[in-house]
Design an enzyme around this catalytic site. Sequence first.
Site, mmCIF file in Angstrom:
data_model
loop_
_atom_site.group_PDB
_atom_site.id
_atom_site.type_symbol
_atom_site.label_atom_id
_atom_site.label_comp_id
_atom_site.label_asym_id
_atom_site.label_seq_id
_atom_site.Cartn_x
_atom_site.Cartn_y
_atom_site.Cartn_z
ATOM 1 N N ARG B 112 26.646 101.661 -3.910
ATOM 2 C CA ARG B 112 25.379 101.602 -3.168
ATOM 3 C C ARG B 112 24.966 103.009 -2.741
ATOM 4 O O ARG B 112 25.753 103.934 -2.843
ATOM 5 C CB ARG B 112 25.504 100.691 -1.951
ATOM 6 C CG ARG B 112 26.539 101.174 -0.951
ATOM 7 C CD ARG B 112 26.513 100.309 0.322
ATOM 8 N NE ARG B 112 27.523 100.819 1.243
ATOM 9 C CZ ARG B 112 27.695 100.391 2.486
ATOM 10 N NH1 ARG B 112 26.956 99.430 2.972
ATOM 11 N NH2 ARG B 112 28.628 100.912 3.249
ATOM 12 N N ASN B 150 19.151 100.218 4.560
ATOM 13 C CA ASN B 150 20.379 99.891 5.280
ATOM 14 C C ASN B 150 21.190 101.157 5.450
ATOM 15 O O ASN B 150 21.557 101.805 4.474
ATOM 16 C CB ASN B 150 21.214 98.868 4.503
ATOM 17 C CG ASN B 150 22.462 98.450 5.267
ATOM 18 O OD1 ASN B 150 22.360 97.773 6.294
ATOM 19 N ND2 ASN B 150 23.623 98.901 4.794
ATOM 20 N N GLU B 151 21.436 101.507 6.695
ATOM 21 C CA GLU B 151 22.299 102.634 7.011
ATOM 22 C C GLU B 151 21.899 103.902 6.241
ATOM 23 O O GLU B 151 22.662 104.437 5.421
ATOM 24 C CB GLU B 151 23.772 102.282 6.755
ATOM 25 C CG GLU B 151 24.239 101.143 7.659
ATOM 26 C CD GLU B 151 25.729 100.821 7.545
ATOM 27 O OE1 GLU B 151 26.312 101.157 6.510
ATOM 28 O OE2 GLU B 151 26.292 100.256 8.486
ATOM 29 N N GLU B 317 25.287 95.406 13.443
ATOM 30 C CA GLU B 317 26.548 94.965 12.849
ATOM 31 C C GLU B 317 27.656 95.214 13.861
ATOM 32 O O GLU B 317 28.001 96.367 14.136
ATOM 33 C CB GLU B 317 26.835 95.727 11.553
ATOM 34 C CG GLU B 317 25.733 95.594 10.507
ATOM 35 C CD GLU B 317 26.066 96.270 9.171
ATOM 36 O OE1 GLU B 317 27.210 96.757 9.022
ATOM 37 O OE2 GLU B 317 25.185 96.307 8.306
ATOM 38 N N TRP B 325 37.580 98.231 2.198
ATOM 39 C CA TRP B 325 37.118 98.084 0.830
ATOM 40 C C TRP B 325 38.349 97.802 -0.033
ATOM 41 O O TRP B 325 39.475 97.975 0.434
ATOM 42 C CB TRP B 325 36.458 99.388 0.340
ATOM 43 C CG TRP B 325 35.088 99.619 0.878
ATOM 44 C CD1 TRP B 325 34.465 98.949 1.895
ATOM 45 C CD2 TRP B 325 34.163 100.618 0.431
ATOM 46 N NE1 TRP B 325 33.213 99.467 2.096
ATOM 47 C CE2 TRP B 325 32.994 100.486 1.214
ATOM 48 C CE3 TRP B 325 34.204 101.600 -0.554
ATOM 49 C CZ2 TRP B 325 31.887 101.307 1.041
ATOM 50 C CZ3 TRP B 325 33.111 102.424 -0.737
ATOM 51 C CH2 TRP B 325 31.953 102.279 0.054
ATOM 52 N N GLU B 367 33.562 94.915 -0.965
ATOM 53 C CA GLU B 367 33.860 94.601 0.427
ATOM 54 C C GLU B 367 34.535 93.245 0.633
ATOM 55 O O GLU B 367 34.341 92.622 1.675
ATOM 56 C CB GLU B 367 32.577 94.722 1.276
ATOM 57 C CG GLU B 367 32.131 96.163 1.430
ATOM 58 C CD GLU B 367 31.060 96.352 2.507
ATOM 59 O OE1 GLU B 367 30.821 97.511 2.889
ATOM 60 O OE2 GLU B 367 30.464 95.356 2.959
#
Lengths: 682, 682, 682
Positions: B112, B150-151, B317, B325, B367
Amino acid sequence: MEKILQGNKILLGACYYPEHWDESLWEEDLRRMKENGISTVRVAEFAWSKFEPTEGHFTFDFFDRFLDAAKAADMSVIFCTPTATPPAWLTNQYPEILNARMDGTLLSHGARRHYNYNSHLYRRFTAKIVEKIAEHYAKHPAIIGWQLDNELNCETDEFYSESDTIAFREFLKGKYGTLDALNEAWGTVFWNQTYTAWAEVEVPRPTVSNSVNPHRVMDYIRFISDSTRSYAKLQSDILRKYIKAGDFITTNGMFSNLDNHLMVKESLDFFTYDSYPNFAYCLDEEPRSYMHFKDRQCSRNLSEVRSISPQGFGIMEQQTGPNGWNTRIQAPAPKPGQITLWTMQSIAQGADFVSYFRWRTSTMGTEIYWHGILDYSNRDNRRLAELKDIFKKIQCIKGAAGSVYQAGFALLKDYDNVWDARLDKWHELVEKESESGIFQAAQMSHAPFDYVYLDHAPDAQALFKKYPVVFYPHALLLTKERVLLLEEYVQMGGTLVLGCRTGLKDITGKCPMHKLPGLLQKLSGADVLDYTFVSPDDEAVIVEWDGLELEAAVFNDILEPLGSAKIVGTYKNNYYEGKGALVYNEAGKGKVYYFGGAFKRETAMVFLKKLGLAEPYGGIFELPESCELAVRKKENALYYFILNYSKTPAKILLKKEMQDLYTGKRVSGSIELEPYGTSVYV
Amino acid sequence: MEKILQGNKILLGACYYPEHWDESLWEEDLRRMKENGISTVRVAEFAWSKFEPTEGHFTFDFFDRFLDAAKAADMSVIFCTPTATPPAWLTNQYPEILNARMDGTLLSHGARRHYNYNSHLYRRFTAKIVEKIAEHYAKHPAIIGWQLDNELNCETDEFYSESDTIAFREFLKGKYGTLDALNEAWGTVFWNQTYTAWAEVEVPRPTVSNSVNPHRVMDYIRFISDSTRSYAKLQSDILRKYIKAGDFITTNGMFSNLDNHLMVKESLDFFTYDSYPNFAYCLDEEPRSYMHFKDRQCSRNLSEVRSISPQGFGIMEQQTGPNGWNTRIQAPAPKPGQITLWTMQSIAQGADFVSYFRWRTSTMGTEIYWHGILDYSNRDNRRLAELKDIFKKIQCIKGAAGSVYQAGFALLKDYDNVWDARLDKWHELVEKESESGIFQAAQMSHAPFDYVYLDHAPDAQALFKKYPVVFYPHALLLTKERVLLLEEYVQMGGTLVLGCRTGLKDITGKCPMHKLPGLLQKLSGADVLDYTFVSPDDEAVIVEWDGLELEAAVFNDILEPLGSAKIVGTYKNNYYEGKGALVYNEAGKGKVYYFGGAFKRETAMVFLKKLGLAEPYGGIFELPESCELAVRKKENALYYFILNYSKTPAKILLKKEMQDLYTGKRVSGSIELEPYGTSVYV
Amino acid sequence: MEKILQGNKILLGACYYPEHWDESLWEEDLRRMKENGISTVRVAEFAWSKFEPTEGHFTFDFFDRFLDAAKAADMSVIFCTPTATPPAWLTNQYPEILNARMDGTLLSHGARRHYNYNSHLYRRFTAKIVEKIAEHYAKHPAIIGWQLDNELNCETDEFYSESDTIAFREFLKGKYGTLDALNEAWGTVFWNQTYTAWAEVEVPRPTVSNSVNPHRVMDYIRFISDSTRSYAKLQSDILRKYIKAGDFITTNGMFSNLDNHLMVKESLDFFTYDSYPNFAYCLDEEPRSYMHFKDRQCSRNLSEVRSISPQGFGIMEQQTGPNGWNTRIQAPAPKPGQITLWTMQSIAQGADFVSYFRWRTSTMGTEIYWHGILDYSNRDNRRLAELKDIFKKIQCIKGAAGSVYQAGFALLKDYDNVWDARLDKWHELVEKESESGIFQAAQMSHAPFDYVYLDHAPDAQALFKKYPVVFYPHALLLTKERVLLLEEYVQMGGTLVLGCRTGLKDITGKCPMHKLPGLLQKLSGADVLDYTFVSPDDEAVIVEWDGLELEAAVFNDILEPLGSAKIVGTYKNNYYEGKGALVYNEAGKGKVYYFGGAFKRETAMVFLKKLGLAEPYGGIFELPESCELAVRKKENALYYFILNYSKTPAKILLKKEMQDLYTGKRVSGSIELEPYGTSVYV
């Protein structure tokens, strides 16, 4: 203009960057330098854009103004060629001039030393800028000499651009003539590496386990050395056409993958070194360890420099402040006294010129923390005060200018073995242990010694005349010529000390099918029956020699004597307990010792004592281990330098009355040297 | 639909991935969430292919069905733009959208965050997908707000694609106008880096020793921050056109090389944080060390978040299980009580919304070990039971919703110094030591504090009104504006505490030729005569201050007072023994301390005590060091949060009777808090 | 010509490189080999250029001469295909045949194994050279067998060339048929990795945090295994057409990312292993640690080899000297006795052919320090003397030839789990701990065991017949077939021991939504309610089992019993104190244990004792922990091999009279085995 290395004065200088400061500061800067004892400035080594701001457009006004200012201030100038940092217009337009990583990634503009020596284009640009600068400035009366580039092979000593591969092929064609000869020399039959066309031959490239044929790597290192030297010669040849009579050419720093001795002979009038002893106190060091030799280790480097430049040498960059980049190297400030100590260390080892890096700390760039004498603020500080005091001391010892370092023995080296120890991890381990061990034992027993490179050695007679004993600890590579020299040396009465692994290889790094120590078996009378690393599962291996015990560290040769030779030391443990560890032989008037291990510090100390090398001036001085003793001689005067590297005072004993040159007084008996203190006695 | 951050309720949420599960599970999942107190789900942040399975073909059915299911379950939805993971058809067809390593190696599809913010093409695809999604879903009644991407800057905060170089040039043209100005700002005269054409300017690239001009790197970081913010703004500008009144826009995580404060102002309604305190117990951590602050360190981050989003913030979160991971990060399960502890930690620091990551553990992908509340099996487990209990507790403390964190002092920061400390290893060392030291000392002395970023600071009056004391430990970079604010603050009666190295640099990261601490010399009355790292060969450097001893760690400024200022602390050892270590000055109604070292934990504790900051609620509570005290205020009510981070029980003393909100009972005297236990008192 | 592995003799061989030596040495070399017991030489594995010096030009004279010399010396020859090192003309002309790093950097000529298996071009060159060599040499009477390539997957077992990506796509098309099936198998919906065209699918490539979808990596490893096997089969299929009846095909080494079992079945007559126990004493090892199993660890590998090649196996390269490259690996010489010890270790574990690496140490190349029996000097040495003594011992134990290793239990493995443990760091930790723990406990309790790979398992009946107990410690991946086999095995009366994390995944590496241990929940009667890593902040977790204490290391499953099962061990600490740690169940005539941790050495020892597996020959021998006991059986004779790995003597007790095969004498009672000593009793 004051000239350096004339044998009559010890002089101080500073590195200065006119382009970093407003011109209005120049006059005051020069005045303050002179006031504090600095008579020389080095300039322009990173200033290409000041001469050629865009391709083919040359401007000279800037340094014309600076040189005139220097002249007006009676300041001598060492002028540099600016090739260590090609300009952005050049690297951007002609990326072929860039150096590359082994995997081909080009190194980029934005730091320094990102070019390669073999690009024809870069050589052309180099020749042009050097010629232009020489032509324009060479006759300026402020100039007393020239520095080529800056720190050749610093940052990296490996080159992997396409230009390097092309040049490497030419180097190999010149050396071997045919591919058959190259295949033979490189042992390419091993792992099917046989070359069938020159186009197949490259500089080392990525392989599966990052290992490349070692004979190829050996030639690659020789090639780098050649490339570097020829790049220096390209510049010096041009400069020679223009410089004034009496002006010198030098370069600075002592870096690897380079035959510095030969570079000096070919291209320089003498060599200069960049001395940064404070690296020993950086945050990633562990100077508290018992074995750590701290800033004193720098004396080892200076001994190398003395070997490289027997005609005398200078220090082009002598540390004056904390050092560091913004990205790495976190170093403290020198303690009060340390700048003096390090200056005297340089002089004690033979330097008659010490130029400080740098006048004032840079306010910008990667080296904002590589401090000069002055801080950013430009005000007088304690380091400047110490410089002023050094200048006074220098006046006191000026008689030592031109004097010659006195060594009691020699440590023999040659570039073949130095380079082999870099690429051969087995070689490296014994080499590092012994080089460090012998140096430290010599320092601690106040026994000055010299390095002698056999590549550029005197004949056996000259060697014997200077050195009754020589160590040649782990010459894995031997040549007939060197062995002949050693044989003659011993015949004349010299004592030769050898260590484990000697004679394993030939000049290509291959291992001939002979008994060890190979070409030195006859002279040493030693026969190596078996050998082994000392494994982590083993205890330390101990040798007994005349009732003394010493360690045979790292690697052990198990020995038998041949002919008249005899075992004088035996192993006390491991599977070869009772077997020969030290073979003694005599040949002509001389002696040979072959020791089956590496010379750890304590082991080396035993050898120095047994061979009568320790404390050669013990009749005059009694010194603590923390003090270095160096002796320089001129005509009939001996100059004794005593340097205290400790942060505590050192008690020394003068067994006879001598003159303390700093004070001019006659002194004797017990004397206390302050922390980091130095003395010079006559 | 329940709306969050309305100031009247503390709400819980969960991260949910409808696309990961068979649709038949949705209804039951939503029902169980609600049953256990979860009223909000976040969805779709990695679901691009669900909206645009192939280029230009859009489908909306899937999330239509999910949103309808959410509506039916009375579950609020936070909808995300899916740009953190571009689809395979996009990366494969248009590799220019990919991020690259510094050496140019493109980062590939398969994980990602492999895209860059500056590719025009990616911005076009982004605009289109955001517009399509907003257009279609924005009016759905289940939706209460939006998350961008996201992030941002997670995984990596460095970008080296060709698009980045092109955009960097534009950024620089905008900032400097001319190359002359850029050359001046970057000090390119150092090491001959002068640019002569814009095409020569690049993002940082490989250099010989991996060091690039620091001023260029500083602008590069600013450029990354700008790129990230403008990428967020691109999305929020589109969303604003479509979202329902009352729906919010946020993004999650707090990552580096990004001015989060400005991003919030420009593009968000408030900020949300992703809180994973369990990182402290991963296998590669050493939580047993005395200095390790474990999961409690997360309160530091939450204080930063409070600063970024003064309008209130949520946790998008919040950790509920073991994290990891398949390739890295091995973490244990939270111990019973820890999920509650970490939830209360978030709330105590100011969060009124806590969304758990994630409802159920992923059965696939990188994940698989980043656990949710439920395990793979989907059965009720102890973590779900703990969640249910948390929900009960939340009801008990609902009065605290909308209350404001009470801080006794402030730690000043600014992005210029934060970024400089990343690229400047000398800066980093003092910064890390002091930031950690002051935070830990504050925690251990139960002295809540705020971060205040001077980039986005209130005026001096507002600052003084909130904080009688401010620390600004190592502002190497100073600007006139910030100095003016500090001067006004002190004049009004504020106390300013400064540490070593202050004022060294200007806004470009260059070091002006002034005396230190530069622009703050006048206000502080301190004059830095000399400075040094504390070397590994040195003993710890001790300072005496009114009979107390404290350590001046890492780096030391040697001080003299100016004007009315005076030395109140002196060095007890090292070469500057007896010299000034702490200068005290008064200006207007206020006071300034300049301390010549970094604020190690014990050192910071001395300052907190001397300045009357320690134990501000000592009249009410007596707490062990292992407990955090946080106080939130609403109207006239003070909510005292007490959090026990220890695995053993903690004894606390209530010196006056208070109400325990969990039980509703009035309590006083000695109370035992269970391991990982929390209490809230009014 | 002596033939190997005929079941009637134990034979010795040597690796020999005719191309490395002057031809004049051959005759004498072969004579001395024979004189010292060597009857076989392996040749030509790196000699491509000797057969095809330039593209398409073949020459056979060189090895014709060598084979004739071998014939004349009555020396058997194992001939190799030379594909492990493609020639320079090939790599230079066709770089597509090269392997690449993950980032695409090509690996270069200059070492070995720099090619990829999937280049069509390299397969074509391979087929041609193999065919040419086979055609020409296969009928030579000196040849007794063939080795394919050399050490497939040594140096690297990862391949990232473009050819590999193309072949990977074909592999996946064959496996999944459609992209939908692939997307489902790889869980590409996670992080939006869905593929929409085959061209988007690649071998793993660089990603932001160096993490790639684990299901994709799992298939990639399977693909590598397939590629390697099919490359071996390409060669063996050609060879089979030409070789003489009775000649064998093998390959050597045991490397990873390769189903060696299947390769043997498809392409080889038997497997050979390369045994280098001395790696345990390299300078970067720490053999002094209490847990270090040193050279004895090699017995584990040999047990694997026995599993791979149940038809018998040989050692193609058995260590005889110090090992090392010039760039890495610094190893001591084998101590006197160790070559014998390691040879007997190989034979004890089942090898009836031991070929030494290498006859004489290479004088050139990367492996100058990878010593052979003889040193560079070629003279007789102590290692040759030891070889001669080994040859005598071999004669004494020749009755053992063809005998079969006797194991008391089995450790079950399968490639799915082996590969998953490589890519999944959570899996790796438990796997490593338990595999090492069980092996070491078995060795120390003199309990020989076998590895059984369930990929290639016998049926349940056969398994039960051989092994009353099997351990299957951490089968995260389970398949229905394997579970069925285990159920049958237990029903018949077998005892199955499982450890934590069992049953987590399906064959793709995804985690199904079932209760753990998944497919084995029914058989084990265990229900995993919760699980956690043991964090560095935790104490060691202790389990009580019938009054015994054992550690549940690394990771813990918290257990409840199902149905008839019961808790027999409980946790004594951590948050799950008092909860189930060991579940016992019965099914049919058999038993199942599910243990909630990894099998640390001491833990495994408890299991061996409780299950009656420790000291299976305790009625005959009493042995110290430092000695390995191996037992081979032939007809009714049991051959007891006792190996002392210690550098000190070992006291062993023979409880009944037996024959010492080395001396032929009957012995009993207390016997001292010398350091590194071996005995064989009947």
